[in-house]
Design a protein around this motif. Structure first.
Motif, mmCIF file in Angstrom:
data_model
loop_
_atom_site.group_PDB
_atom_site.id
_atom_site.type_symbol
_atom_site.label_atom_id
_atom_site.label_comp_id
_atom_site.label_asym_id
_atom_site.label_seq_id
_atom_site.Cartn_x
_atom_site.Cartn_y
_atom_site.Cartn_z
ATOM 1 N N GLY A 143 0.821 -1.197 0.000
ATOM 2 C CA GLY A 143 0.000 0.000 0.000
ATOM 3 C C GLY A 143 0.855 1.246 0.000
ATOM 4 O O GLY A 143 2.023 1.192 -0.390
ATOM 5 N N PRO A 144 0.280 2.353 0.469
ATOM 6 C CA PRO A 144 -1.074 2.377 1.017
ATOM 7 C C PRO A 144 -2.149 2.356 -0.052
ATOM 8 O O PRO A 144 -2.037 3.024 -1.078
ATOM 9 N N HIS A 145 -3.171 1.564 0.191
ATOM 10 C CA HIS A 145 -4.357 1.534 -0.671
ATOM 11 C C HIS A 145 -5.483 0.925 0.145
ATOM 12 O O HIS A 145 -5.341 -0.161 0.712
ATOM 13 N N ARG A 146 -6.605 1.650 0.213
ATOM 14 C CA ARG A 146 -7.728 1.231 1.045
ATOM 15 C C ARG A 146 -8.969 0.995 0.200
ATOM 16 O O ARG A 146 -9.344 1.846 -0.617
ATOM 17 N N THR A 147 -9.599 -0.148 0.413
ATOM 18 C CA THR A 147 -10.849 -0.487 -0.260
ATOM 19 C C THR A 147 -11.888 -0.857 0.794
ATOM 20 O O THR A 147 -11.625 -1.704 1.653
ATOM 21 N N LEU A 148 -13.050 -0.218 0.715
ATOM 22 C CA LEU A 148 -14.158 -0.541 1.614
ATOM 23 C C LEU A 148 -15.269 -1.166 0.791
ATOM 24 O O LEU A 148 -15.757 -0.564 -0.164
ATOM 25 N N LEU A 149 -15.659 -2.385 1.169
ATOM 26 C CA LEU A 149 -16.726 -3.111 0.484
ATOM 27 C C LEU A 149 -17.944 -3.182 1.398
ATOM 28 O O LEU A 149 -17.871 -3.727 2.501
ATOM 29 N N LEU A 150 -19.048 -2.639 0.917
ATOM 30 C CA LEU A 150 -20.292 -2.609 1.678
ATOM 31 C C LEU A 150 -21.298 -3.580 1.081
ATOM 32 O O LEU A 150 -21.317 -3.795 -0.137
ATOM 33 N N GLY A 151 -22.142 -4.147 1.932
ATOM 34 C CA GLY A 151 -23.191 -5.033 1.435
ATOM 35 C C GLY A 151 -24.004 -5.576 2.587
ATOM 36 O O GLY A 151 -23.590 -5.501 3.751
ATOM 37 N N ASP A 211 -3.828 -1.860 15.649
ATOM 38 C CA ASP A 211 -2.486 -2.449 15.587
ATOM 39 C C ASP A 211 -2.221 -3.087 14.228
ATOM 40 O O ASP A 211 -1.123 -2.940 13.665
ATOM 41 N N VAL A 212 -3.213 -3.794 13.697
ATOM 42 C CA VAL A 212 -3.049 -4.423 12.380
ATOM 43 C C VAL A 212 -2.774 -3.373 11.318
ATOM 44 O O VAL A 212 -1.846 -3.500 10.505
ATOM 45 N N LEU A 213 -3.561 -2.312 11.296
ATOM 46 C CA LEU A 213 -3.406 -1.280 10.272
ATOM 47 C C LEU A 213 -2.099 -0.517 10.423
ATOM 48 O O LEU A 213 -1.517 -0.068 9.434
ATOM 49 N N GLU A 214 -1.630 -0.376 11.639
ATOM 50 C CA GLU A 214 -0.394 0.366 11.866
ATOM 51 C C GLU A 214 0.849 -0.473 11.615
ATOM 52 O O GLU A 214 1.902 0.065 11.240
ATOM 53 N N ALA A 255 -6.069 5.236 12.106
ATOM 54 C CA ALA A 255 -5.195 4.151 11.650
ATOM 55 C C ALA A 255 -5.466 3.807 10.198
ATOM 56 O O ALA A 255 -4.547 3.506 9.430
ATOM 57 N N TRP A 256 -6.735 3.837 9.804
ATOM 58 C CA TRP A 256 -7.119 3.570 8.404
ATOM 59 C C TRP A 256 -6.494 4.619 7.491
ATOM 60 O O TRP A 256 -5.945 4.307 6.445
ATOM 61 N N ARG A 257 -6.561 5.883 7.893
ATOM 62 C CA ARG A 257 -6.000 6.964 7.091
ATOM 63 C C ARG A 257 -4.476 6.835 6.982
ATOM 64 O O ARG A 257 -3.895 7.126 5.941
ATOM 65 N N ARG A 294 -17.145 7.581 7.268
ATOM 66 C CA ARG A 294 -15.810 8.098 7.556
ATOM 67 C C ARG A 294 -14.720 7.256 6.883
ATOM 68 O O ARG A 294 -13.749 7.795 6.342
ATOM 69 N N LEU A 295 -14.881 5.935 6.918
ATOM 70 C CA LEU A 295 -13.899 5.072 6.263
ATOM 71 C C LEU A 295 -13.945 5.243 4.748
ATOM 72 O O LEU A 295 -12.899 5.272 4.082
ATOM 73 N N ALA A 296 -15.150 5.364 4.191
ATOM 74 C CA ALA A 296 -15.279 5.564 2.748
ATOM 75 C C ALA A 296 -14.595 6.857 2.312
ATOM 76 O O ALA A 296 -13.966 6.916 1.240
ATOM 77 N N ALA A 297 -14.698 7.894 3.127
ATOM 78 C CA ALA A 297 -14.082 9.176 2.789
ATOM 79 C C ALA A 297 -12.566 9.087 2.760
ATOM 80 O O ALA A 297 -11.904 9.906 2.103
ATOM 81 N N GLU A 298 -11.998 8.078 3.442
ATOM 82 C CA GLU A 298 -10.548 7.908 3.485
ATOM 83 C C GLU A 298 -10.096 6.730 2.624
ATOM 84 O O GLU A 298 -8.981 6.232 2.787
ATOM 85 N N SER A 299 -10.945 6.269 1.698
ATOM 86 C CA SER A 299 -10.640 5.091 0.878
ATOM 87 C C SER A 299 -10.433 5.469 -0.577
ATOM 88 O O SER A 299 -11.150 6.308 -1.112
ATOM 89 N N GLU A 300 -9.451 4.826 -1.199
ATOM 90 C CA GLU A 300 -9.264 5.015 -2.637
ATOM 91 C C GLU A 300 -10.408 4.385 -3.424
ATOM 92 O O GLU A 300 -10.766 4.874 -4.493
ATOM 93 N N GLU A 301 -10.981 3.294 -2.890
ATOM 94 C CA GLU A 301 -12.081 2.599 -3.556
ATOM 95 C C GLU A 301 -13.156 2.252 -2.538
ATOM 96 O O GLU A 301 -12.848 1.793 -1.427
#
Length: 314
Positions: A143-151, A211-214, A255-257, A294-301
């Motif tokens: 990364g960094p690259h963040r993807t949030l999948l909603l459903g 901790d995982v994200l960091e 941490a996500w950001r 909030r997570l979507a606003a900090e996600s590339e996808e």
């Protein structure tokens, strides 16, 4: 190495003769047909290149000495020669994208290796879907690259998350759900998820996503944000006072950001469901909805998964 594809399909072609499936019908209606796989390397037909058989396929030498690993047919997973590093791999990615992850894990395919899909057929819905998948299978592993999948429930969001990372050589699967050894139905669900994942993926059962994200820099799959939120509310004893859990949510967003990982996270889309009947249910819905935003606003996808179909949200 110059690779020319004169055909990419499985031996019967795509659409397959007489097949009534939706994939074949779409192509037939559009007047499109893909011929069986036919490859020319540096001006020389694949079948005329020097060839060495390996389990699941063969490797060839191009006229200028480069090496390519080729799947023998649909469902075949060619094993590399010991110590081999290939200039190109021609694989059944419609059926076994995780085999690309295996080759990358062993070092047989590197960032310099050209990746080509052959033996394509109605196991994939359309050429556009193949192109969509190839885009994230060829993405850098880090990364960094963040993807949030909603459903919603059983929407296919977890399977889509696994698909997006299938070609990675190493993936950390962060499972945030509770460990319920006394719940047979839950054990079956967990086992089904594990069977879908490549055997070399690492799994950690944790709610410490900060901790995982960091700490991680490679590929991470988080499944999922909703169960993490439940644990965060429990830990803060916040069911009657949601504000008590807010610091944990803020820490997660930070941490996500700031993560260095290539992370794909699954979360529940709660805005389309019925209004919960209890105050705690409504509080959970509202907190998760705001956290998703909030997570979507900090996600590339960000994408919405419904009935296994994916809509990119930008």
């Amino acid at each position: 190495m110059n690779i020319e594809l004169r055909g990419i399909a499985a031996p019967e072609g795509w659409p397959a003769p007489g097949c009534r499936c939706a994939s074949c019908n779409r192509l037939r209606a559009a007047g499109v047909r893909y011929e069986p796989a036919s490859v020319v390397i540096d001006g020389v037909p694949l079948e005329a290149c020097p060839r060495t058989d390996v389990p699941g396929g063969f490797e060839v030498r191009a006229p200028h000495g480069q090496r390519a690993l080729v799947a023998a047919g649909p469902g075949a997973r060619p094993e590399p020669s010991a110590g081999a590093e290939y200039d190109a791999v021609l694989l059944d990615l419609a059926g076994s994208p995780e085999h690309l992850g295996h080759l990358r894990r062993t070092g047989a395919a590197t960032s310099r290796t050209e990746v080509v899909a052959i033996h394509v057929d109605h196991r994939i819905s359309s050429p556009a879907e193949l192109e969509r998948r190839m885009a994230f299978w060829n993405r850098p592993r880090h990364g960094p690259h963040r993807t949030l999948l909603l459903g919603g429930a059983r929407s296919g969001k977890s399977a889509e998350a696994e698909l997006r990372l299938a070609a990675c050589p190493d993936v950390l699967y962060a499972a945030t759900g509770p460990v319920s050894d006394d719940d047979p139905e839950w054990r079956e669900r967990v086992a089904a998820h594990r069977l879908r994942r490549p055997a070399w993926w690492r799994t950690v059962e944790t709610t410490d996503l900060v901790d995982v994200l960091e700490s991680e820099t490679g590929a991470v799959l988080v499944d999922g944000i909703g169960t993490w939120l439940t644990a965060a509310i429990d830990e803060a004893a916040a069911w009657d006072d949601p504000a008590l859990a807010q610091p944990s949510l803020d820490d997660l967003v930070t941490a996500w950001r700031g993560t260095r990982a290539r992370v794909v996270a699954v979360s529940d889309e709660v805005g389309l469901s019925l209004v919960p009947a209890t105050p705690s249910g409504r509080a959970f819905r509202d907190m998760l909805g705001r956290l998703n935003q909030r997570l979507a606003a900090e996600s590339e996808e960000t994408a919405l998964v419904v009935a296994g179909r994916v809509t990119e949200l930008g």
